[in-house]
Design an enzyme around this catalytic site. Structure first.
Site, short mmCIF file in Angstrom:
data_model
loop_
_atom_site.label_atom_id
_atom_site.label_comp_id
_atom_site.label_asym_id
_atom_site.label_seq_id
_atom_site.Cartn_x
_atom_site.Cartn_y
_atom_site.Cartn_z
N GLY A 34 0.83 -1.19 0.00
CA GLY A 34 0.00 0.00 0.00
C GLY A 34 0.87 1.25 0.00
O GLY A 34 1.99 1.23 -0.51
N CYS A 35 0.38 2.30 0.58
CA CYS A 35 1.09 3.58 0.59
C CYS A 35 2.52 3.42 1.09
O CYS A 35 2.76 2.96 2.20
CB CYS A 35 0.35 4.56 1.50
SG CYS A 35 1.22 6.13 1.74
N PHE A 36 3.48 3.83 0.24
CA PHE A 36 4.88 3.63 0.64
C PHE A 36 5.30 4.53 1.80
O PHE A 36 6.26 4.23 2.49
CB PHE A 36 5.85 3.74 -0.53
CG PHE A 36 5.65 4.88 -1.51
CD1 PHE A 36 5.13 6.10 -1.13
CD2 PHE A 36 6.01 4.71 -2.84
CE1 PHE A 36 4.97 7.14 -2.03
CE2 PHE A 36 5.86 5.74 -3.76
CZ PHE A 36 5.35 6.96 -3.35
#
Length: 198
Positions: A34-36
Site C-alpha cells: 500500500g502507501c509507501f
C-alpha cells in the site's frame, strides 16, 4: 564503523547498481504494502537496515511519475526497496515485519487505498528469498490465524524506480500530515484487528 560518507555513496549506488551493494556485503529486499509512506517507518529503525527507499515496481512503464502510478495505468505498485546487512538482520526478520504491516487478505488494495497500484507483494531477488517468502506465507496460511486466503503475491523483482524526493522519508519530513493520513486511512486500526497489539 561505516562513515556517513561511505553510507551516502552506498545509498546512491543502491538505487541503480547492485554491484557496490554486493561488494559491501549488503542485499536488497523489495516489498509492496500500500502507501509507501507507511511502509518506510517499520523498516527504517531496524538494526542492520542500511536504507529504505520509496518507489515504483512491478509494472511496464519506465521512469513513471507518481501521478501516472496513482492513476493505476502503469501496472506498477507503490513499494519500498530495503538495503540491509544480512550479517545483522535476516531476510526472514524483514518478512516478519512486512507481514505485520499489511492486510494480506485484501485483493483490492490496502486499507483506504484501492487499486492494483496499492496491492501487497513480495518481490524476491534470488531463489533463497523466494523460498523464504513462500515458506513464510505457507506458515501463515497453516496457522489458522485467518479464515480467508492470503492474496499477497510473491514474484521476481523487477526494475525499481525511486519515487520523487518529496515522497522519501515522508513521515520524518511531514510528521503531522503523515499521522493524519495514517489514522484517517484506518491503517493502524485494521492492523490491530488482524495482528493484535504488538
Amino acid at each position: 564503523m561505516i562513515s556517513s560518507l561511505i553510507l551516502s555513496s552506498v545509498f546512491q549506488s543502491a538505487l541503480s547498481d547492485p554491484i557496490p551493494i554486493a561488494s559491501q556485503g549488503f542485499a536488497k529486499a523489495t516489498f509492496a504494502g500500500g502507501c509507501f509512506w507507511c511502509m518506510e517507518p517499520p523498516f527504517e529503525l531496524l538494526p542492520g537496515v542500511v536504507s529504505v527507499t520509496s518507489g515504483y515496481t512491478g509494472g511496464q512503464k519506465a521512469n513513471p511519475t507518481y501521478q501516472e502510478v496513482s492513476s493505476g495505468s502503469t501496472g506498477h505498485a507503490e513499494a519500498v526497496e530495503i538495503v540491509y546487512d544480512p550479517a545483522k538482520i535476516s531476510y526472514s526478520r524483514l518478512l516478519d515485519v512486512f507481514w505485520r504491516n499489511i492486510d494480506p487478505l485484501d485483493a483490492t488494495g490496502q486499507f483506504c487505498d484501492k487499486g492494483q497500484q496499492y496491492r501487497s507483494a513480495i518481490f524476491y531477488h534470488d531463489d533463497e528469498q523466494k523460498r523464504l517468502a513462500e515458506t513464510s506465507k505457507q506458515v501463515l496460511e497453516q496457522s489458522a490465524r485467518f479464515k480467508q486466503p492470503l492474496v499477497t503475491t510473491i514474484i521476481p523483482a523487477m526494475t525499481f524506480y525511486p519515487a520523487e524526493d518529496y515522497h522519501q522519508h515522508y513521515s520524518q519530513k511531514n510528521p503531522i500530515r503523515y499521522k493524519f493520513y495514517r489514522h484517517s486511512c484506518g491503517r493502524d486500526q485494521r492492523l490491530e484487528e488482524l495482528w493484535g497489539t504488538q
